[in-house]
Design a protein around this motif. Structure first.
Motif, PDB file in Angstrom:
ATOM      1  N   TYR A 177      31.967  35.117  -2.918  1.00 47.27           N
ATOM      2  CA  TYR A 177      32.736  34.211  -3.858  1.00 47.27           C
ATOM      3  C   TYR A 177      32.945  32.823  -3.063  1.00 47.27           C
ATOM      4  O   TYR A 177      32.330  32.613  -2.176  1.00 47.27           O
ATOM      5  CB  TYR A 177      34.380  34.709  -4.001  1.00 47.27           C
ATOM      6  CG  TYR A 177      34.950  35.118  -2.526  1.00 47.27           C
ATOM      7  CD1 TYR A 177      35.569  34.117  -1.982  1.00 47.27           C
ATOM      8  CD2 TYR A 177      34.757  36.263  -2.094  1.00 47.27           C
ATOM      9  CE1 TYR A 177      36.239  34.046  -0.693  1.00 47.27           C
ATOM     10  CE2 TYR A 177      35.480  36.299  -0.703  1.00 47.27           C
ATOM     11  CZ  TYR A 177      36.172  35.520  -0.304  1.00 47.27           C
ATOM     12  OH  TYR A 177      36.884  35.603   0.926  1.00 47.27           O
ATOM     13  N   CYS A 178      33.272  31.894  -3.826  1.00 44.07           N
ATOM     14  CA  CYS A 178      33.375  30.669  -3.353  1.00 44.07           C
ATOM     15  C   CYS A 178      34.254  30.189  -2.179  1.00 44.07           C
ATOM     16  O   CYS A 178      35.231  29.529  -2.334  1.00 44.07           O
ATOM     17  CB  CYS A 178      33.450  29.343  -4.370  1.00 44.07           C
ATOM     18  SG  CYS A 178      32.141  29.557  -5.585  1.00 44.07           S
ATOM     19  N   GLU A 179      34.056  30.653  -0.985  1.00 42.77           N
ATOM     20  CA  GLU A 179      34.881  30.512   0.177  1.00 42.77           C
ATOM     21  C   GLU A 179      34.624  28.984   0.435  1.00 42.77           C
ATOM     22  O   GLU A 179      33.774  28.270   0.517  1.00 42.77           O
ATOM     23  CB  GLU A 179      34.429  31.490   1.152  1.00 42.77           C
ATOM     24  CG  GLU A 179      35.869  31.519   2.364  1.00 42.77           C
ATOM     25  CD  GLU A 179      35.536  30.351   3.366  1.00 42.77           C
ATOM     26  OE1 GLU A 179      36.595  30.192   4.012  1.00 42.77           O
ATOM     27  OE2 GLU A 179      34.527  29.990   3.604  1.00 42.77           O
ATOM     28  N   HIS A 180      35.803  28.290   1.131  1.00 41.17           N
ATOM     29  CA  HIS A 180      35.967  26.957   1.008  1.00 41.17           C
ATOM     30  C   HIS A 180      34.529  26.505   2.270  1.00 41.17           C
ATOM     31  O   HIS A 180      33.819  25.718   1.993  1.00 41.17           O
ATOM     32  CB  HIS A 180      37.234  26.373   1.912  1.00 41.17           C
ATOM     33  CG  HIS A 180      37.070  25.118   2.235  1.00 41.17           C
ATOM     34  ND1 HIS A 180      37.483  24.631   3.649  1.00 41.17           N
ATOM     35  CD2 HIS A 180      36.800  23.764   1.567  1.00 41.17           C
ATOM     36  CE1 HIS A 180      37.362  23.433   3.541  1.00 41.17           C
ATOM     37  NE2 HIS A 180      37.014  22.883   2.616  1.00 41.17           N
ATOM     38  N   MET A 181      34.779  27.036   3.445  1.00 42.23           N
ATOM     39  CA  MET A 181      33.382  26.723   4.483  1.00 42.23           C
ATOM     40  C   MET A 181      32.308  27.190   4.109  1.00 42.23           C
ATOM     41  O   MET A 181      31.151  26.562   4.393  1.00 42.23           O
ATOM     42  CB  MET A 181      33.940  27.140   6.006  1.00 42.23           C
ATOM     43  CG  MET A 181      35.026  26.533   6.455  1.00 42.23           C
ATOM     44  SD  MET A 181      34.865  24.801   6.531  1.00 42.23           S
ATOM     45  CE  MET A 181      33.347  24.563   7.592  1.00 42.23           C
ATOM     46  N   ALA A 182      32.091  28.154   3.128  1.00 43.81           N
ATOM     47  CA  ALA A 182      30.698  28.878   2.830  1.00 43.81           C
ATOM     48  C   ALA A 182      30.350  27.675   1.919  1.00 43.81           C
ATOM     49  O   ALA A 182      28.877  27.476   1.758  1.00 43.81           O
ATOM     50  CB  ALA A 182      30.890  30.029   2.312  1.00 43.81           C
ATOM     51  N   VAL A 183      31.054  26.957   1.139  1.00 43.62           N
ATOM     52  CA  VAL A 183      30.474  26.053   0.206  1.00 43.62           C
ATOM     53  C   VAL A 183      30.373  24.840   0.707  1.00 43.62           C
ATOM     54  O   VAL A 183      29.150  24.141   0.625  1.00 43.62           O
ATOM     55  CB  VAL A 183      31.659  25.778  -0.966  1.00 43.62           C
ATOM     56  CG1 VAL A 183      31.034  24.512  -1.778  1.00 43.62           C
ATOM     57  CG2 VAL A 183      31.883  26.995  -1.761  1.00 43.62           C
ATOM     58  N   VAL A 184      31.112  24.098   1.617  1.00 38.79           N
ATOM     59  CA  VAL A 184      31.041  22.849   2.284  1.00 38.79           C
ATOM     60  C   VAL A 184      29.790  22.745   3.207  1.00 38.79           C
ATOM     61  O   VAL A 184      29.154  21.801   3.647  1.00 38.79           O
ATOM     62  CB  VAL A 184      32.121  22.166   2.732  1.00 38.79           C
ATOM     63  CG1 VAL A 184      33.212  22.007   1.700  1.00 38.79           C
ATOM     64  CG2 VAL A 184      32.767  23.103   3.799  1.00 38.79           C
ATOM     65  N   LYS A 185      29.486  23.971   3.862  1.00 33.23           N
ATOM     66  CA  LYS A 185      28.370  23.874   4.912  1.00 33.23           C
ATOM     67  C   LYS A 185      26.885  23.804   3.950  1.00 33.23           C
ATOM     68  O   LYS A 185      26.110  23.361   4.765  1.00 33.23           O
ATOM     69  CB  LYS A 185      28.265  25.290   5.428  1.00 33.23           C
ATOM     70  CG  LYS A 185      29.352  25.407   6.480  1.00 33.23           C
ATOM     71  CD  LYS A 185      29.256  26.692   7.453  1.00 33.23           C
ATOM     72  CE  LYS A 185      30.207  26.944   8.541  1.00 33.23           C
ATOM     73  NZ  LYS A 185      30.077  28.041   9.193  1.00 33.23           N
ATOM     74  N   LEU A 186      27.118  23.594   2.640  1.00 32.05           N
ATOM     75  CA  LEU A 186      25.669  23.659   1.837  1.00 32.05           C
ATOM     76  C   LEU A 186      25.494  21.912   1.699  1.00 32.05           C
ATOM     77  O   LEU A 186      24.513  21.602   1.375  1.00 32.05           O
ATOM     78  CB  LEU A 186      25.931  24.248   0.457  1.00 32.05           C
ATOM     79  CG  LEU A 186      26.097  25.660   0.441  1.00 32.05           C
ATOM     80  CD1 LEU A 186      25.965  26.049  -0.977  1.00 32.05           C
ATOM     81  CD2 LEU A 186      25.144  26.340   1.179  1.00 32.05           C
ATOM     82  N   ALA A 187      26.444  21.010   2.015  1.00 33.37           N
ATOM     83  CA  ALA A 187      26.437  19.837   2.003  1.00 33.37           C
ATOM     84  C   ALA A 187      25.552  19.078   2.809  1.00 33.37           C
ATOM     85  O   ALA A 187      25.413  19.524   3.989  1.00 33.37           O
ATOM     86  CB  ALA A 187      27.849  19.011   1.949  1.00 33.37           C
ATOM     87  N   ILE A 247      30.705  16.968   7.271  1.00 32.53           N
ATOM     88  CA  ILE A 247      31.629  17.949   6.664  1.00 32.53           C
ATOM     89  C   ILE A 247      33.033  18.008   7.636  1.00 32.53           C
ATOM     90  O   ILE A 247      33.677  18.960   7.470  1.00 32.53           O
ATOM     91  CB  ILE A 247      31.295  19.060   6.149  1.00 32.53           C
ATOM     92  CG1 ILE A 247      30.785  20.022   7.436  1.00 32.53           C
ATOM     93  CG2 ILE A 247      30.065  19.127   5.338  1.00 32.53           C
ATOM     94  CD1 ILE A 247      30.430  21.540   7.318  1.00 32.53           C
ATOM     95  N   ARG A 248      33.107  17.230   8.767  1.00 32.16           N
ATOM     96  CA  ARG A 248      33.985  17.225   9.507  1.00 32.16           C
ATOM     97  C   ARG A 248      35.355  17.152   9.053  1.00 32.16           C
ATOM     98  O   ARG A 248      36.477  17.760   9.492  1.00 32.16           O
ATOM     99  CB  ARG A 248      33.710  16.289  10.678  1.00 32.16           C
ATOM    100  CG  ARG A 248      32.872  16.659  11.681  1.00 32.16           C
ATOM    101  CD  ARG A 248      32.879  15.547  12.911  1.00 32.16           C
ATOM    102  NE  ARG A 248      32.403  14.513  12.617  1.00 32.16           N
ATOM    103  CZ  ARG A 248      32.171  13.432  13.199  1.00 32.16           C
ATOM    104  NH1 ARG A 248      32.323  13.413  14.419  1.00 32.16           N
ATOM    105  NH2 ARG A 248      31.688  12.211  12.670  1.00 32.16           N
TER     106      ARG A 248
END
Length: 324
Positions: free
Chosen positions: A181-191, A195-196
């Motif tokens: 599922y779209c967990e916060h850190m799992a998503v932003v780590k793709l950027a 992402i600090r």
């Protein structure tokens, strides 16, 4: 959409959820306990809501908070399970970018709301045990409504920046989320940007929600235990402690897996990814299943209401006719 890791885009139309990376061959088997937990959670929490609604003796603060917990658990489990089962059964891994951020918001928002409900329930037990004569005058319907609004607004407002910050990031590396599922850190780590800010804000929310809530719950139960140990007899102490046992079990079932998952995600770099994803699912699926069971078994009023609901009434006894 291609699953290529070199696609250039800044705002993907969809993400690809992998389910549980490394255990793809076992997805169908894993879906069986997941689906079972979801069905039990749906039936159990709706049963709690129905019983409290129809039983006038349960129209008390403790059971109002329990209803809030049941609704929160229903939203949490429904936010993730249908999509997870679609991945496991239909291999439907795509999720729209906006839908992903919406799912992220609901998961983190209602996790925070649930934590706040635990604080409200601890406060309810504190007043009931430490100041029972003022229980009715302290926890009025107006106070309960205000507490409920504060709990919901805190979760709703604190989590708003998470999807907002995630939407602003450029995603030019991959659209594959190694999660179910779209967990916060799992998503932003793709950027492919710094992402600090998102990471620090996630830590800030975790501290303000989990740490402060656990602090207030702990302080409440220290006072509750002091009041219990001052009771004159062992039977009185045991009877009073039983009124808190279900709440303590529910808190343990919710906080222990979530804290373990959070710490593993942040610091457990040597932990296998599939284990981390499994734990992230467990802490969202197990409490909604266990909470109604724990309260149904350990709370006498709910247990008796359940028995009356499913046990047919005995026919009235006929008076013996006088002998002539």
């Amino acid at each position: 959409m291609s699953d290529s890791n070199t696609t250039d885009y800044t705002n993907p139309s969809t993400f690809i959820l992998l389910g549980i990376p490394g255990l793809e061959a076992a997805h169908v088997w894993i879906s069986i306990p997941f689906c079972t937990m979801y069905i039990i959670a749906i039936l159990g929490n709706f049963t709690i809501l129905f019983i409290v609604k129809i039983e006038p003796s349960l129209h008390e603060p403790m059971y109002y908070f329990l209803c809030m917990l049941a609704v929160t658990d229903l939203v949490l489990s429904t936010s993730i399970l249908p999509k997870i089962l679609a991945i496991f059964w239909l291999n439907s891994k795509e999720i729209n970018f906006s839908a992903c951020l919406t799912q992220m918001y609901f998961i983190h928002c209602f996790t925070a709301v649930e934590s706040g409900i635990f604080v409200a329930m601890a406060f309810d037990r504190y007043v009931a045990i430490c100041d029972p004569l003022r229980y009715s005058s302290t926890l009025t319907n107006c106070v309960i409504a205000k507490l409920s609004i504060v709990v919901v607004l805190r979760g709703a407002i604190l989590i708003v920046p998470k999807p907002f910050l995630a939407r602003q990031l450029p995603y030019c590396r991959t659209n594959i989320i190694a999660h179910s599922y779209c967990e916060h850190m799992a998503v932003v780590k793709l950027a492919c940007a710094d992402i600090r800010i998102s990471s620090y804000y996630g830590l800030f929310v975790a501290f303000n929600v989990a740490s402060l809530d656990l602090f207030f719950i702990t302080m409440s139960y220290i006072q509750i235990l002091r009041a219990i140990f001052r009771l004159p007899t062992k039977d009185a102490r045991l009877k009073t402690f039983r009124t808190c046992s279900s709440h303590l079990c529910v808190i343990s079932a919710s906080y222990i897996p979530s804290l373990f998952s959070f710490l593993t995600h942040r610091f457990g770099h040597n932990v296998a990814l599939y284990f981390h994803v499994l734990m992230a699912n467990v802490y969202l699926l197990v409490p909604p299943m266990l909470n109604p069971i724990i309260y149904g078994v350990s709370t006498k009023q709910i247990r008796n209401s359940l028995l009356r609901l499913f046990t047919p009434p005995l026919p009235p006894r006929q008076k013996d006719k006088p002998q002539h």
